[in-house]
Design a protein around this motif. Structure first.
Motif, mmCIF file in Angstrom:
data_model
loop_
_atom_site.group_PDB
_atom_site.id
_atom_site.type_symbol
_atom_site.label_atom_id
_atom_site.label_comp_id
_atom_site.label_asym_id
_atom_site.label_seq_id
_atom_site.Cartn_x
_atom_site.Cartn_y
_atom_site.Cartn_z
ATOM 1 N N LEU A 177 -8.388 -9.203 -1.979
ATOM 2 C CA LEU A 177 -7.194 -9.741 -2.627
ATOM 3 C C LEU A 177 -7.197 -11.267 -2.589
ATOM 4 O O LEU A 177 -6.827 -11.919 -3.572
ATOM 5 N N ALA A 178 -7.630 -11.858 -1.468
ATOM 6 C CA ALA A 178 -7.704 -13.317 -1.362
ATOM 7 C C ALA A 178 -8.718 -13.881 -2.358
ATOM 8 O O ALA A 178 -8.472 -14.908 -3.005
ATOM 9 N N ARG A 179 -9.851 -13.209 -2.502
ATOM 10 C CA ARG A 179 -10.890 -13.694 -3.418
ATOM 11 C C ARG A 179 -10.461 -13.564 -4.879
ATOM 12 O O ARG A 179 -10.820 -14.401 -5.713
ATOM 13 N N ILE A 180 -9.712 -12.516 -5.195
ATOM 14 C CA ILE A 180 -9.228 -12.353 -6.565
ATOM 15 C C ILE A 180 -8.193 -13.423 -6.886
ATOM 16 O O ILE A 180 -8.174 -13.987 -7.988
ATOM 17 N N ARG A 181 -7.315 -13.728 -5.930
ATOM 18 C CA ARG A 181 -6.350 -14.815 -6.140
ATOM 19 C C ARG A 181 -7.069 -16.131 -6.416
ATOM 20 O O ARG A 181 -6.634 -16.929 -7.244
ATOM 21 N N LEU A 206 0.822 -1.204 0.000
ATOM 22 C CA LEU A 206 0.000 0.000 0.000
ATOM 23 C C LEU A 206 0.862 1.264 0.000
ATOM 24 O O LEU A 206 0.546 2.248 -0.665
ATOM 25 N N LEU A 207 1.945 1.250 0.745
ATOM 26 C CA LEU A 207 2.843 2.402 0.779
ATOM 27 C C LEU A 207 3.483 2.647 -0.576
ATOM 28 O O LEU A 207 3.679 3.796 -0.992
ATOM 29 N N THR A 208 3.792 1.563 -1.277
ATOM 30 C CA THR A 208 4.479 1.674 -2.558
ATOM 31 C C THR A 208 3.543 2.050 -3.697
ATOM 32 O O THR A 208 3.895 2.854 -4.559
ATOM 33 N N ASP A 209 2.340 1.478 -3.706
ATOM 34 C CA ASP A 209 1.478 1.573 -4.888
ATOM 35 C C ASP A 209 0.276 2.486 -4.747
ATOM 36 O O ASP A 209 -0.500 2.629 -5.698
ATOM 37 N N THR A 210 0.048 3.092 -3.579
ATOM 38 C CA THR A 210 -1.116 3.958 -3.417
ATOM 39 C C THR A 210 -0.723 5.280 -2.784
ATOM 40 O O THR A 210 0.386 5.444 -2.280
ATOM 41 N N ASN A 211 -1.656 6.214 -2.814
ATOM 42 C CA ASN A 211 -1.479 7.510 -2.153
ATOM 43 C C ASN A 211 -2.237 7.582 -0.831
ATOM 44 O O ASN A 211 -2.465 8.675 -0.298
ATOM 45 N N THR A 262 -7.633 -2.887 -9.489
ATOM 46 C CA THR A 262 -8.055 -1.553 -9.058
ATOM 47 C C THR A 262 -9.407 -1.672 -8.385
ATOM 48 O O THR A 262 -10.278 -2.410 -8.861
ATOM 49 N N MET A 263 -9.579 -0.962 -7.272
ATOM 50 C CA MET A 263 -10.847 -1.024 -6.544
ATOM 51 C C MET A 263 -11.200 0.336 -5.984
ATOM 52 O O MET A 263 -10.327 1.208 -5.831
ATOM 53 N N SER A 264 -12.463 0.526 -5.673
ATOM 54 C CA SER A 264 -12.899 1.782 -5.068
ATOM 55 C C SER A 264 -12.359 1.871 -3.642
ATOM 56 O O SER A 264 -12.242 0.863 -2.945
ATOM 57 N N GLU A 265 -12.036 3.090 -3.218
ATOM 58 C CA GLU A 265 -11.463 3.287 -1.891
ATOM 59 C C GLU A 265 -12.438 2.905 -0.787
ATOM 60 O O GLU A 265 -12.039 2.632 0.345
ATOM 61 N N THR A 266 -13.730 2.828 -1.101
ATOM 62 C CA THR A 266 -14.725 2.427 -0.107
ATOM 63 C C THR A 266 -14.491 1.001 0.379
ATOM 64 O O THR A 266 -15.013 0.612 1.428
ATOM 65 N N PHE A 285 -3.500 -2.390 -7.009
ATOM 66 C CA PHE A 285 -2.574 -3.403 -6.524
ATOM 67 C C PHE A 285 -2.064 -4.228 -7.695
ATOM 68 O O PHE A 285 -2.702 -4.296 -8.745
ATOM 69 N N ALA A 286 -0.927 -4.894 -7.486
ATOM 70 C CA ALA A 286 -0.439 -5.891 -8.433
ATOM 71 C C ALA A 286 -0.382 -7.235 -7.716
ATOM 72 O O ALA A 286 0.112 -7.323 -6.595
ATOM 73 N N LEU A 287 -0.913 -8.282 -8.349
ATOM 74 C CA LEU A 287 -0.874 -9.635 -7.797
ATOM 75 C C LEU A 287 -0.115 -10.530 -8.771
ATOM 76 O O LEU A 287 -0.488 -10.647 -9.942
ATOM 77 N N GLY A 288 0.951 -11.156 -8.292
ATOM 78 C CA GLY A 288 1.807 -11.954 -9.154
ATOM 79 C C GLY A 288 1.276 -13.349 -9.420
ATOM 80 O O GLY A 288 0.479 -13.891 -8.659
#
Length: 486
Positions: free
Chosen positions: A276-280, A144-149, A263-267, A198-201
């Motif tokens: 992230l677990a569900r997308i994986r 989060l620190l690396t990829d978001t504001n 990419t997801m809404s900040e909400t 986010f990026a998921l490998g």
């Protein structure tokens, strides 16, 4: 898994993507640990120590590499772990690292004592569950620190640290710099304030177009959209405080980096680890495609090109949603099932404001179905759903709500599939299909399926079942390859 330091070092030198996420390399000369695909200057063999998990490397005092970013490494599939209990516990820790749940509670959910869980987990992963959990939180925060504001306080809470002070203390202790210092060292892209990316490998190759085509053909109008090479859907999930958060997600592909872009809404920040677990799971990011292909390449003796390396099994984001759609699709076309599911969503789904064309509702929950007054046929019948299937869906909702069937904490998918077949209207085909997509069961085979029979005609179902014995334990992947071949 390679079993000697020499072999592991050779894989590290080769930057072999097949081993990405299967081990990590601690480098004593720099104090950092890397993925085996890291493109930084190659260290000497005597300076390298190899670890099974990122948590084990961090326990030894190593910090994550800022170049290869260990938090992007793909995980391992359910058949890779020798202990299913430890493997499932690791998945739960990853999914719930933002919720502050205790190891005792997780052990209870898995039906064992916390002492037994700690023993099995430590034997499998070489760290305690608590140490693994802390690494999950740290790597999520680093991402989060690396990829978001996002501001540091929001990151601390989303990662499960509970307070900014604790986050700063743990981060500085393990990584020897503060969260703000790390952010200054990394150059993040500009992101819209209302979005999180986010990026998921994954381990290449990945047959992305086949995955999208499968999901597009089964997309539920109002809930899912597939266009411009991306998958989008609505989300409505319960957070750690028992409240629901709603929003949207968008998933694309970056093949040059071997990652999916999420990419997801900040909400949805309060339920970020769950998403992230569900997308994986949905995109089968734990798969080791070379291992699958090594077993299934014999399918190409039947017909060249029948099995394609990199084919994934489409999972699901919402198990109840997928199971209902499977029931609706019995003995009718895929398109007709999508039409019925869309009607159900339009009538009983929860409206969600997304600002994205085509994403308007969340799929109704099991509780929503049970809350309907009167016979379920009176509600679903006008939508075109026959009475037997209406009652099957209602019974499925009841068993899930009462905990009789569990798509979340299962350790034995075959046992859960037997429970599914106790519901009138769910036979072997439907149970196997749900097991394959909702329960990560890699060995489902649908020998009576029309598509499978068409792809392997003129063989009979009995002959197909015998033929598929040599495809174990990857018959789910064989099934998807057969469908794709059509």
């Amino acid at each position: 898994m390679l079993d000697t330091d020499s072999a592991l070092y050779d894989a590290f030198v080769a930057k072999d993507s097949r081993f990405d996420g299967r081990f990590f390399v601690g480098i004593s000369s720099t104090g950092i640990y890397c993925r085996p695909v890291c493109r930084a200057r190659q260290p000497k063999a005597e300076n390298c120590t190899f670890y099974a998990t990122a948590a084990q490397a961090e326990l030894e005092g190593y910090r994550p590499c800022l170049l290869c970013r260990p938090e992007l490494a793909p995980g391992t599939s359910i058949t890779d772990a020798t202990t299913k209990l430890a493997h499932k516990a690791a998945r739960i820790l990853e999914e719930r690292c933002g919720g502050g749940e205790s190891i005792e509670k997780i052990a209870g959910l898995l039906g064992c004592t916390d002492r037994h869980l700690r023993r099995v987990f430590t034997k499998e992963y070489h760290v305690t569950p608590l140490q693994y959990l802390q690494t999950c939180r740290l790597l999520l925060a680093k991402n989060l620190l690396t990829d978001t504001n996002l501001n540091v306080l929001d990151i601390a809470m989303a990662s499960g640290f509970g307070s900014l002070r604790r986050f700063n203390d743990v981060f500085k202790k393990h990584y020897h710099l503060t969260p703000t210092s790390l952010r200054k060292q990394t150059v993040a892209e500009n992101h819209k304030n209302w979005e999180i990316t986010f990026a998921l490998g994954y381990r290449p190759p990945y047959q992305w177009e086949d995955m999208l085509n499968f999901l597009a053909g089964r997309a539920i109008a109002g809930v899912e959209v597939v266009k411009n090479g991306e998958y989008m859907r609505t989300v409505h999930l319960k957070n750690a405080k028992g409240m629901y958060d709603s929003g949207w997600i968008r998933v694309g592909h970056k093949p040059q980096k071997n990652v999916l872009s999420v990419t997801m809404s900040e909400t949805l920040l309060p339920v970020l680890p769950q998403i992230l677990a569900r997308i994986r799971h949905l995109f089968d990011l734990y798969c080791n495609p070379e291992a699958v292909y090594e077993t299934l390449k014999v399918m190409n003796n039947i017909r060249p090109g029948l099995c394609i390396v990199g084919t994934r099994v489409p999972g699901c984001f919402n198990a109840f949603e997928m199971a209902v759609r499977a029931v609706l699709g019995q003995q009718i076309s895929v398109k007709s099932a999508s039409t019925l599911a869309a009607r159900l969503v339009s009538q009983y789904g929860m409206p969600i404001q997304t600002g994205i064309e085509g994403l308007t509702h969340a799929f109704p929950s099991p509780e929503d179905i049970l809350a309907l007054d009167g016979p379920i046929e009176n509600h679903f019948g006008p939508l075109g759903v026959i009475g037997t299937r209406s009652r099957t869906i209602y019974e499925l909702a009841r068993k899930i709500t009462q905990g009789e069937i569990d798509f979340t904490f299962f350790l034995q998918p075959e046992e859960e599939m037997k429970k599914l077949m106790e519901i009138p209207g769910i036979g072997n085909w439907t149970a196997q299909y749900i097991g394959m997509r909702a329960m990560e069961w890699p060995d489902a085979f649908l020998e009576t399926d029309a598509g499978v029979k068409k792809a392997l005609q003129p063989y009979t179902s009995k002959e197909l079942l015998k033929m598929a014995e040599s495809w174990r334990p990857w018959r789910s992947y064989a099934t998807i390859n057969l469908w794709n071949s059509l």
